[in-house]
Design an enzyme around this catalytic site. Structure first.
Site: not given
Ligand code: GLY
Length: 276
Positions: A168, A255
């Protein structure tokens, strides 16, 4: 010296650690997460948010979705509207249903990313009234375009950032306020971030670029003395948190929560508010 006592966030929403956690998507070679340890780490995370002055709402674990503890990916929350994401991984798409209810009680305006757009909240970095949107394996150009259009309709700015190196965008960059940007890897050289005062984390320690400024503190993952020292050297009060079990399934600090600014009269409205 940084201004102290600036209320950037008033509340956070987290989601419980599911029993299915060890089936979470991963590219790491660190073994399976231990749920009991993950729950203890999650508890410390919530305590840290509370210590930073946030009211924390904990949603029940979503057992159908192993990655659902990473609630940040399900929505983009701003002071004027919330946008329901459309996660790029098929196994995560259903996570969004559970978050809609929590946000509908808080927001007058809820928008959504639609097919064929995909967007993970972890790809969206807010810097005051501007949103940087990472183009990654999870967020496609159409998802970024839709989000930009929605944000602009609420008076925000938005621009895309290419990244190949990170899962991300926020895996590799965090905004601390006052133009301070923690950044790693290819993002350190990104034109998009040229104007910031960069705190560059060694590329071998890229995981530690994902940190979060929460009011008077910066939450950092335990394990990098150098990243911690660089951030502390800018005058930030650092809280270190053990993240070993979430790291095993590619999860970072940001997250684990949706962080929201203060509400005007109990609800987030369209009117522009003072945002960090
Ligand atoms: N395991 C976190 C993701 O892949 O979004």
């Amino acid at each position: 010296m940084l201004p102290q006592g600036v209320p950037m966030f008033a509340e956070a929403i987290v989601r419980g650690v599911p029993k299915t956690l060890d089936a979470g998507i991963t590219s790491a070679d660190l073994g399976k997460p231990d749920r009991a340890k993950a729950m203890a780490q999650h508890c410390q995370y919530v305590q840290a948010l509370e210590e930073c002055g946030l009211e924390v709402t904990a949603l029940d674990a979503d057992e159908k979705h192993p990655d659902s503890v990473f609630i940040e990916d399900t929505a983009v929350v701003t002071g004027r509207c919330a946008i329901l994401a459309r996660p790029g991984a098929d196994s995560r798409r259903g996570e969004v249903h559970g978050i809609e209810e929590a946000l509908s009680g808080r927001y007058e305006n809820i928008e959504r990313i639609g097919d064929p757009g995909t967007l993970d909240g972890g790809d969206v970095l807010q810097v005051r009234d501007h949103f940087y949107i990472g183009l990654t394996s999870r967020t496609n150009r159409e998802g970024a375009r839709q989000l930009s259009e929605v944000l602009r309709s609420y008076g925000y700015g938005a621009s895309p950032v290419e990244t190949n190196e990170f899962l991300h965008l926020k895996s590799g960059v965090s905004y601390l306020g006052d133009e301070d940007l923690v950044v790693a890897g290819e993002l350190a050289a990104s034109k998009e971030f040229g104007r910031f005062d960069k705190i560059i984390v060694d590329s071998r320690e890229g995981y530690f670029a994902n940190c979060i400024r929460v009011n008077d503190h910066v939450l950092v993952a335990a394990g990098s003395e150098s990243a911690k020292a660089l951030i502390a050297a800018r005058g930030y009060e650092v809280i270190e948190l053990e993240m070993s079990e979430f790291r095993k399934i590619d999860g970072g600090l940001s997250c684990l929560s949706l962080r929201l600014p203060g509400r005007d009269g109990g609800v987030y409205r369209t009117a522009a508010g003072g945002e960090p």
